[in-house]
Scaffold this motif. Structure first.
Motif, PDB file in Angstrom:
ATOM      1  N   SER A 126       0.836  -1.204   0.000  1.00 25.84           N
ATOM      2  CA  SER A 126       0.000   0.000   0.000  1.00 25.84           C
ATOM      3  C   SER A 126       0.870   1.255   0.000  1.00 25.84           C
ATOM      4  N   ILE A 127       1.944   1.228   0.770  1.00 29.01           N
ATOM      5  CA  ILE A 127       2.885   2.349   0.771  1.00 29.01           C
ATOM      6  C   ILE A 127       3.513   2.526  -0.608  1.00 29.01           C
ATOM      7  N   LEU A 128       3.815   1.411  -1.273  1.00 29.29           N
ATOM      8  CA  LEU A 128       4.440   1.464  -2.597  1.00 29.29           C
ATOM      9  C   LEU A 128       3.452   1.832  -3.705  1.00 29.29           C
ATOM     10  N   GLY A 129       2.151   1.810  -3.396  1.00 32.00           N
ATOM     11  CA  GLY A 129       1.147   2.272  -4.342  1.00 32.00           C
ATOM     12  C   GLY A 129       0.501   1.213  -5.206  1.00 32.00           C
ATOM     13  N   THR A 130       0.837  -0.055  -5.021  1.00 31.50           N
ATOM     14  CA  THR A 130       0.284  -1.074  -5.921  1.00 31.50           C
ATOM     15  C   THR A 130      -1.137  -1.482  -5.559  1.00 31.50           C
ATOM     16  N   GLN A 131      -1.651  -1.014  -4.420  1.00 37.44           N
ATOM     17  CA  GLN A 131      -3.037  -1.294  -4.046  1.00 37.44           C
ATOM     18  C   GLN A 131      -3.952  -0.102  -4.333  1.00 37.44           C
ATOM     19  N   ASP A 132      -3.401   0.926  -4.957  1.00 35.53           N
ATOM     20  CA  ASP A 132      -4.110   2.189  -5.150  1.00 35.53           C
ATOM     21  C   ASP A 132      -4.592   2.326  -6.590  1.00 35.53           C
ATOM     22  N   PHE A 133      -5.774   1.784  -6.860  1.00 41.08           N
ATOM     23  CA  PHE A 133      -6.377   1.929  -8.187  1.00 41.08           C
ATOM     24  C   PHE A 133      -7.882   1.747  -8.059  1.00 41.08           C
ATOM     25  N   PRO A 134      -8.649   2.192  -9.036  1.00 41.90           N
ATOM     26  CA  PRO A 134     -10.115   2.180  -8.921  1.00 41.90           C
ATOM     27  C   PRO A 134     -10.679   0.800  -8.587  1.00 41.90           C
ATOM     28  N   GLY A 135     -11.535   0.760  -7.595  1.00 40.43           N
ATOM     29  CA  GLY A 135     -12.203  -0.473  -7.185  1.00 40.43           C
ATOM     30  C   GLY A 135     -11.431  -1.295  -6.175  1.00 40.43           C
ATOM     31  N   ARG A 136     -10.165  -0.969  -5.944  1.00 39.80           N
ATOM     32  CA  ARG A 136      -9.347  -1.809  -5.059  1.00 39.80           C
ATOM     33  C   ARG A 136      -9.759  -1.669  -3.597  1.00 39.80           C
ATOM     34  N   HIS A 137     -10.062  -0.462  -3.150  1.00 39.06           N
ATOM     35  CA  HIS A 137     -10.451  -0.295  -1.744  1.00 39.06           C
ATOM     36  C   HIS A 137     -11.672  -1.137  -1.406  1.00 39.06           C
ATOM     37  N   VAL A 194      -2.151   4.669   4.854  1.00 42.60           N
ATOM     38  CA  VAL A 194      -1.249   4.032   5.814  1.00 42.60           C
ATOM     39  C   VAL A 194      -0.559   5.098   6.667  1.00 42.60           C
ATOM     40  N   ARG A 195      -0.113   6.163   6.035  1.00 47.75           N
ATOM     41  CA  ARG A 195       0.610   7.215   6.761  1.00 47.75           C
ATOM     42  C   ARG A 195      -0.245   7.819   7.872  1.00 47.75           C
ATOM     43  N   THR A 196      -1.512   8.042   7.592  1.00 46.87           N
ATOM     44  CA  THR A 196      -2.379   8.680   8.582  1.00 46.87           C
ATOM     45  C   THR A 196      -3.124   7.675   9.456  1.00 46.87           C
ATOM     46  N   GLY A 197      -3.383   6.487   8.934  1.00 51.08           N
ATOM     47  CA  GLY A 197      -4.171   5.513   9.676  1.00 51.08           C
ATOM     48  C   GLY A 197      -3.363   4.498  10.456  1.00 51.08           C
ATOM     49  N   ASP A 198      -2.099   4.292  10.079  1.00 50.27           N
ATOM     50  CA  ASP A 198      -1.226   3.340  10.772  1.00 50.27           C
ATOM     51  C   ASP A 198       0.181   3.933  10.779  1.00 50.27           C
ATOM     52  N   ALA A 199       0.310   5.048  11.490  1.00 48.63           N
ATOM     53  CA  ALA A 199       1.564   5.803  11.479  1.00 48.63           C
ATOM     54  C   ALA A 199       2.745   4.981  11.965  1.00 48.63           C
ATOM     55  N   ALA A 200       2.517   4.060  12.897  1.00 49.69           N
ATOM     56  CA  ALA A 200       3.618   3.281  13.458  1.00 49.69           C
ATOM     57  C   ALA A 200       4.242   2.371  12.408  1.00 49.69           C
ATOM     58  N   VAL A 201       3.416   1.660  11.646  1.00 53.46           N
ATOM     59  CA  VAL A 201       3.995   0.774  10.643  1.00 53.46           C
ATOM     60  C   VAL A 201       4.534   1.570   9.461  1.00 53.46           C
ATOM     61  N   TYR A 202       3.924   2.712   9.169  1.00 49.51           N
ATOM     62  CA  TYR A 202       4.446   3.572   8.100  1.00 49.51           C
ATOM     63  C   TYR A 202       5.859   4.029   8.445  1.00 49.51           C
ATOM     64  N   GLU A 203       6.053   4.480   9.657  1.00 50.88           N
ATOM     65  CA  GLU A 203       7.383   4.925  10.088  1.00 50.88           C
ATOM     66  C   GLU A 203       8.381   3.775  10.048  1.00 50.88           C
ATOM     67  N   LEU A 204       7.943   2.606  10.447  1.00 47.09           N
ATOM     68  CA  LEU A 204       8.823   1.441  10.473  1.00 47.09           C
ATOM     69  C   LEU A 204       9.264   1.033   9.072  1.00 47.09           C
ATOM     70  N   LEU A 205       8.321   0.969   8.144  1.00 43.92           N
ATOM     71  CA  LEU A 205       8.622   0.463   6.804  1.00 43.92           C
ATOM     72  C   LEU A 205       9.264   1.513   5.902  1.00 43.92           C
ATOM     73  N   THR A 206       9.262   2.762   6.329  1.00 44.69           N
ATOM     74  CA  THR A 206       9.955   3.805   5.570  1.00 44.69           C
ATOM     75  C   THR A 206      11.248   4.247   6.254  1.00 44.69           C
ATOM     76  N   ASP A 207      11.619   3.583   7.335  1.00 47.00           N
ATOM     77  CA  ASP A 207      12.881   3.880   8.023  1.00 47.00           C
ATOM     78  C   ASP A 207      14.031   3.444   7.122  1.00 47.00           C
ATOM     79  N   PRO A 208      14.888   4.363   6.684  1.00 49.34           N
ATOM     80  CA  PRO A 208      15.920   4.008   5.709  1.00 49.34           C
ATOM     81  C   PRO A 208      16.940   2.994   6.192  1.00 49.34           C
ATOM     82  N   GLN A 209      17.082   2.795   7.491  1.00 50.99           N
ATOM     83  CA  GLN A 209      18.085   1.847   7.973  1.00 50.99           C
ATOM     84  C   GLN A 209      17.769   0.405   7.570  1.00 50.99           C
ATOM     85  N   TYR A 210      16.492   0.109   7.285  1.00 51.38           N
ATOM     86  CA  TYR A 210      16.118  -1.263   6.941  1.00 51.38           C
ATOM     87  C   TYR A 210      16.107  -1.520   5.436  1.00 51.38           C
TER      88      TYR A 210
END
Length: 314
Positions: free
Chosen positions: A242-253, A268-284
């Motif tokens: 979802s962060i990468l955008g592959t779930q973002d198209f008409p009818g998918r939601h 994801v950024r606004t609704g699940d901030a904790a996992v968004y921060e985790l999966l966008t942390d550049p160290q991983y």
């Protein structure tokens, strides 16, 4: 060393060596080439596969009913997940070491029905225990082309984006960073999932308004064959793609909301901030660009991957 030397002569992507300290290592390259199955993997021939690709030391085996273009696409998706900037060097060597050390493999029969007929017990008996199936029929190279999603409806999706990510997170990240991405209660990722499900559940709950889950849940997976660790695997897939955008198209939601509500990066950024921060942390070094399978590395260096001693795992 005979078999490993043979791999190099065949132009495949890995060879086994030992460093000056005696630690076993594997040399891998970004080159993707479809070949016959090497002799040391004969058990995969025995179960009906006839094509092989080695991607950074990860093995792909495909049956005759899986077209070469779908095998090549799947291999490209894996390569882009591991080398997202496409410089020919894997982005997270610790994760790759754990994958290679477990002989992680992807097996690609043409259909789910064909998969059910394969004698995978023979594969496990031969020592290959960390595999993932991906069917030719669910592999859709036309889903994402030149950054554009081509989907006729909300149910259309490239299964390679899901099934190839699963072993990367389950066998790679979860073992490389067990306290962070471990698939057990208490890891950072598992805590994120517990919040997303509205609580800690070993099994699918029965008495909540969202498929049995509490009203505040936004992740409500209901497959009762999926244990807690499996739920973590599915959760990180939904969040990252979802962060990468592959779930973002008409009818998918609408297609996903029975299971996952946050199908866009912003959700994801606004609704699940904790996992968004985790999966966008550049160290991983998670991917920041969605794989389309069209892997074109800018160089073809040899990367040495150390083999990690692996304790017996379930």
């Amino acid at each position: 060393m005979t078999a490993e030397i043979m791999l190099v002569l065949m132009g495949l992507a890995s060879s086994q060596i030992f460093g000056d300290n005696g630690i076993e290592q594997v040399e891998v390259t970004p080159r993707i080439e479809i070949a016959e199955i090497p002799s040391e993997f004969s058990v995969f021939r025995q179960v009906g596969c006839d094509k092989y690709v080695n991607v950074f030391g990860i093995h792909f085996f495909a049956s005759p009913t899986t077209p070469k273009d779908k095998l090549s696409h799947a291999a490209g998706v894996l390569a882009q997940y591991l080398d997202n900037d496409e410089d020919g060097v894997p982005d997270n060597m610790l994760v790759l070491s754990h994958l290679v050390s477990r002989n992680v493999f992807i097996i690609m029969p043409g259909t789910e029905a064909e998969m059910e007929e394969l004698e995978m017990g023979l594969v496990a008996e031969a020592g290959y225990r960390f595999g993932q199936d991906l069917y030719g029929e669910e592999t859709k190279p036309d889903f994402l082309v030149d950054g554009k999603i081509n989907a006729p409806d909300g149910d259309y999706y490239d299964g390679a984006l899901e099934e190839i990510l699963h072993p990367i997170t389950q066998h790679g990240y979860a073992n490389a960073y067990p306290e962070v991405f471990g698939e057990e209660r208490g890891s950072t990722l598992a805590k994120c999932m517990d919040a997303a499900r509205g609580g800690y559940f070993e099994q699918v709950p029965k008495d909540g308004p969202k498929s049995g889950y509490p009203a505040e849940a936004w992740y409500h997976y209901t497959d009762e064959t999926c244990d807690y660790g499996c739920m973590v695997t599915e959760y990180i897939y939904w969040a990252l793609t979802s962060i990468l955008g592959t779930q973002d198209f008409p009818g998918r939601h609408d297609a996903l909301k029975v299971e996952w509500e946050l199908n866009t990066r912003e959700r994801v950024r606004t609704g699940d901030a904790a996992v968004y921060e985790l999966l966008t942390d550049p160290q991983y070094r998670f991917p920041t660009k969605a794989p389309d399978g069209n892997y074109k590395p800018s160089a073809f260096p040899v990367t040495v991957v150390p083999i990690i001693s692996i304790a017996d795992e379930d």
